[in-house]
Design an enzyme around this catalytic site. Structure first.
Site, PDB file in Angstrom:
ATOM      1  N   HIS A  46       0.835  -1.207   0.000  1.00 32.98           N
ATOM      2  CA  HIS A  46       0.000   0.000   0.000  1.00 32.98           C
ATOM      3  C   HIS A  46       0.869   1.256   0.000  1.00 32.98           C
ATOM      4  O   HIS A  46       0.560   2.247  -0.665  1.00 32.98           O
ATOM      5  CB  HIS A  46      -0.874   0.045   1.258  1.00 32.98           C
ATOM      6  CG  HIS A  46      -1.910  -1.026   1.345  1.00 32.98           C
ATOM      7  ND1 HIS A  46      -1.863  -2.039   2.268  1.00 32.98           N
ATOM      8  CD2 HIS A  46      -3.040  -1.238   0.619  1.00 32.98           C
ATOM      9  CE1 HIS A  46      -2.907  -2.823   2.130  1.00 32.98           C
ATOM     10  NE2 HIS A  46      -3.636  -2.366   1.127  1.00 32.98           N
ATOM     11  N   SER A 195       0.107  -8.927   1.301  1.00 36.36           N
ATOM     12  CA  SER A 195      -1.351  -8.895   1.320  1.00 36.36           C
ATOM     13  C   SER A 195      -1.776  -8.696   2.762  1.00 36.36           C
ATOM     14  O   SER A 195      -1.132  -9.230   3.680  1.00 36.36           O
ATOM     15  CB  SER A 195      -1.901 -10.239   0.809  1.00 36.36           C
ATOM     16  OG  SER A 195      -3.240 -10.410   1.228  1.00 36.36           O
TER      17      SER A 195
END
Ligand code: PAF
Length: 289
Positions: A46, A195
């Site tokens: 991210h 993830s």
């Protein structure tokens, strides 16, 4: 006595009117806006999206919203990791300037009755395994893009099928004046694709999960040596994953990168996609071929 809460390092807005005022403030000095939609539990993947969103001095807005409509009954909505304060600090540390962390009511008020369904790239793989998932994704991403009104929006290649669905939705809904930027998958040193769901893995499961990237790398090596047959590349990945008893392959498929239709030969832009279960955790990964 409750510990005093630490003030947020950047503004957090909870509804669309406040978001619009804050984005107008960011634009007041003539800056453009980059947007990163997330469901929180931010990791280095991210943060790399925030880097891409902020290139050329774009002001970065990140959203944190665990979108209930993209989870089916029995999936991990209740367990999905939620740690807003840490996410806000991490995003701010990487240069984000505004967080949109709406309440569920702000996104789906009473009487909400619109769902966006995208045909085409939703037909296979994740769309087949999770039949309501992409309706939830397309609907929330459209709402977020309309609410934020960014110049660019950044998504991760890790969710390659989501990228294909969002690209189609943006084109079909005239949202394609927003630049869609796709940032490469970020991996741990041992190859595991980052993830938020990796947080569910025990140390032993995490070891088993490495078979996924190992299998994809084996196919990549075959492709680099000149192999183009989908059946061979898929079977290369399958045999590596099948050797790992803790990792249960759900699918491996070579697809066209835009349409997500399965192909027989690697030509042009193709993606080799995998979904596998490790314990109770379902993981996806892919590589460009
Ligand atoms: O990729 C995700 O985290 C989500 O699917 C997204 C794009 C934030 C929509 O909820």
């Amino acid at each position: 006595m409750a510990a005093p809460s630490t003030p947020s390092p950047i503004p957090i807005v909870r509804d669309v009117p406040a978001l619009r005022r804050a984005v107008a403030g960011l634009r007041a000095s003539g800056r453009r806006v980059g947007f990163v939609p997330t469901m929180g539990a931010l990791h280095d993947g991210h943060l790399s999206l925030i880097d891409a969103a902020g290139a050329d001095d774009h002001a970065v807005v990140a959203s944190i919203f665990v979108n209930p409509t993209q989870f089916a009954a029995g999936e991990d909505l209740a367990d999905y990791p939620r740690r807003e304060a840490a996410d806000v600090s991490a995003a701010a540390g990487r240069g984000a300037e505004l967080i949109f962390a709406p309440t569920t009511e702000a996104i789906y008020p009473d009487g909400f009755g619109t769902t966006i369904h995208v045909d085409g790239p939703t037909a296979v793989l994740e769309g087949a395994a999770r039949p309501t998932h992409f309706d939830g994704v397309a609907t929330v991403v459209a709402k977020l893009l309309i609410a934020v009104g960014p110049d660019r929006a950044v998504f991760g290649q890790k969710d390659a099928q989501q990228v294909a669905v969002v690209r189609r939705m943006m084109r079909d809904l005239h949202l394609d004046d927003i630049a869609l930027v796709v940032a490469p998958t970020v991996r741990d040193d041992d190859g595991l694709a980052l993830s938020s769901r990796n947080a569910y893995l025990s140390p032993a499961e995490r070891q088993s999960a490495l078979a996924i990237s190992r299998g994809l790398r084996a196919a990549e090596a075959r492709a680099q040596a000149g192999e183009t047959a989908a059946a061979v590349l898929e079977s290369e990945t399958r045999s590596v994953i099948d050797e790992e008893p803790g990792c249960e392959l759900e699918y491996v498929s070579l697809v066209d990168a835009d349409e997500f239709t399965p192909v027989e030969e690697a030509a042009g832009s193709c993606i080799l996609c995998v979904a596998a279960r490790v314990g109770s955790t379902r993981l996806i990964d892919n590589i460009l071929i």
